[in-house]
Design a protein around this motif. Structure first.
Motif, PDB file in Angstrom:
ATOM      1  N   GLU A 153       3.725   8.977  -6.329  1.00 43.19           N
ATOM      2  CA  GLU A 153       3.152  10.317  -6.477  1.00 43.19           C
ATOM      3  C   GLU A 153       4.161  11.422  -6.176  1.00 43.19           C
ATOM      4  O   GLU A 153       4.009  12.560  -6.633  1.00 43.19           O
ATOM      5  N   ALA A 188       2.006   3.377  -4.253  1.00 39.41           N
ATOM      6  CA  ALA A 188       1.372   4.477  -4.993  1.00 39.41           C
ATOM      7  C   ALA A 188       1.686   5.842  -4.376  1.00 39.41           C
ATOM      8  O   ALA A 188       2.053   6.777  -5.111  1.00 39.41           O
ATOM      9  N   CYS A 220       6.308  -0.025 -16.707  1.00 38.94           N
ATOM     10  CA  CYS A 220       6.813  -0.355 -15.374  1.00 38.94           C
ATOM     11  C   CYS A 220       7.812  -1.490 -15.460  1.00 38.94           C
ATOM     12  O   CYS A 220       7.740  -2.341 -16.346  1.00 38.94           O
ATOM     13  N   PRO A 267       0.796  -1.236   0.000  1.00 42.10           N
ATOM     14  CA  PRO A 267       0.000   0.000   0.000  1.00 42.10           C
ATOM     15  C   PRO A 267       0.822   1.277   0.000  1.00 42.10           C
ATOM     16  O   PRO A 267       0.270   2.362  -0.179  1.00 42.10           O
ATOM     17  N   ARG A 287       0.533   2.307 -11.182  1.00 47.29           N
ATOM     18  CA  ARG A 287      -0.361   2.967 -12.144  1.00 47.29           C
ATOM     19  C   ARG A 287      -1.535   3.669 -11.485  1.00 47.29           C
ATOM     20  O   ARG A 287      -2.257   4.409 -12.165  1.00 47.29           O
ATOM     21  N   LYS A 288      -1.712   3.500 -10.183  1.00 48.78           N
ATOM     22  CA  LYS A 288      -2.655   4.362  -9.473  1.00 48.78           C
ATOM     23  C   LYS A 288      -2.169   5.808  -9.502  1.00 48.78           C
ATOM     24  O   LYS A 288      -2.966   6.747  -9.561  1.00 48.78           O
ATOM     25  N   ALA A 289      -0.866   5.983  -9.463  1.00 46.70           N
ATOM     26  CA  ALA A 289      -0.279   7.320  -9.493  1.00 46.70           C
ATOM     27  C   ALA A 289       0.114   7.748 -10.901  1.00 46.70           C
ATOM     28  O   ALA A 289       0.080   8.946 -11.214  1.00 46.70           O
ATOM     29  N   ARG A 290       0.490   6.774 -11.739  1.00 46.06           N
ATOM     30  CA  ARG A 290       0.935   7.064 -13.107  1.00 46.06           C
ATOM     31  C   ARG A 290       0.199   6.140 -14.072  1.00 46.06           C
ATOM     32  O   ARG A 290       0.754   5.142 -14.545  1.00 46.06           O
ATOM     33  N   PRO A 291      -1.060   6.434 -14.391  1.00 44.45           N
ATOM     34  CA  PRO A 291      -1.845   5.529 -15.231  1.00 44.45           C
ATOM     35  C   PRO A 291      -1.167   5.247 -16.575  1.00 44.45           C
ATOM     36  O   PRO A 291      -0.678   6.157 -17.243  1.00 44.45           O
ATOM     37  N   ALA A 299       0.003  -2.428 -10.673  1.00 44.31           N
ATOM     38  CA  ALA A 299      -1.295  -1.791 -10.397  1.00 44.31           C
ATOM     39  C   ALA A 299      -1.125  -0.641  -9.413  1.00 44.31           C
ATOM     40  O   ALA A 299      -1.767   0.419  -9.557  1.00 44.31           O
ATOM     41  N   GLU A 300      -0.267  -0.826  -8.401  1.00 44.65           N
ATOM     42  CA  GLU A 300      -0.031   0.246  -7.434  1.00 44.65           C
ATOM     43  C   GLU A 300       0.680   1.425  -8.098  1.00 44.65           C
ATOM     44  O   GLU A 300       0.322   2.583  -7.863  1.00 44.65           O
TER      45      GLU A 300
END
Length: 265
Positions: free
Chosen positions: A81, A77, A121, A74, A113-117, A110-111
């Protein structure tokens, strides 16, 4: 007598914007709080005109256990950011091998791309598989600082993805702060011992804390097979995902190759 001098005010001068330092590639790097090595090795390997990397640190426990590794998930992300908010990046690299295996590559992506869609990676694990593929390697010698339990999980992970681990060894330094101080000479001797095992086609040194970049080519010359590591492979993969194909033979055989397929685009 009053002064006759005054400051000449030239006003607002014209200026142009160029591509800045990373006009060819901007790479984001997630670094564990306890890591003493990855930035040093990235400075050696991610080098060249127009290429730069930018990092943020993520809190982690110094003790490497399955529980502390799962706790990292967790935090990824929010860490991403912090890397050049509002400015473009070409790639984000996540700097922990054992956490990637514990969480799974797709969960790490996935984590991120929560910040960098949609961003490209990589992780040390993702990069390792891309490196083995580029080098045509299907059987490796594995060297780590991990506990025997984590080592067994790593062997299962690699073999579950079709890469045979013909031999493995560990320094069993479970405190990440100690892992960073394992001498380069110890790593060289470990790689040489693994290379003597029949069936070993390349040596992979797992863990971003271990220092390999400065000696990868030297070890290769001595043992006659490719050598790469978590940082070494991930730096190479970061560059290739960013479209940088510059050959760096002084960095080892891997840096003269390109991926056969684009992993984690």
């Amino acid at each position: 007598m009053p002064s006759t001098s005054s400051t000449a005010d030239l006003g607002i001068l014209p200026s142009e914007l160029d591509g800045g330092i990373p006009y060819r590639a901007a790479i984001g790097l997630v670094v564990l709080a306890t890591d003493q090595t990855i930035e040093h090795e990235y400075r050696m390997l991610v080098a060249g005109p127009g290429i730069a990397f930018y990092e943020a640190r993520l809190f982690n426990d110094a003790d490497i256990t399955p529980e502390t590794l799962r706790a990292i998930g967790p935090r990824i992300a929010p860490c991403v950011e912090l890397i050049l908010p509002g400015l473009p990046l070409d790639v984000v690299a996540f700097g922990c091998t054992s956490a990637t295996m514990t969480l799974g590559e797709e969960a790490v992506f996935a984590e991120i791309r929560k910040a960098r869609p949609g961003i490209a990676c990589t992780t040390p694990v993702t990069a390792a598989f891309a490196a083995f593929d580029a080098l045509g390697v299907r059987s490796i010698g594995l060297l780590t600082p991990y506990s025997p339990e984590i080592n067994r999980n790593l062997v299962r992970y690699f073999e579950g993805r079709g890469v045979r681990v013909a031999a493995n060894a560990t320094f069993n330094r479970q405190d990440d702060r100690e892992a960073a101080r394992i001498s380069v000479a110890s790593i060289e001797k470990g790689a040489e011992a693994l290379a003597r095992t029949p069936g070993v086609e390349a040596v992979f040194v797992s863990c971003t804390s271990l220092r390999v970049a400065e000696v990868a080519a030297r070890i290769e010359n001595r043992i006659g097979i490719p050598v790469t590591s978590s940082n070494h492979a991930m730096a190479w993969h970061s560059l290739r995902l960013a479209g940088i194909e510059d050959a760096r033979p002084e960095a080892g055989r891997l840096f003269e190759t390109s991926p056969r397929r684009r992993a984690a685009a």
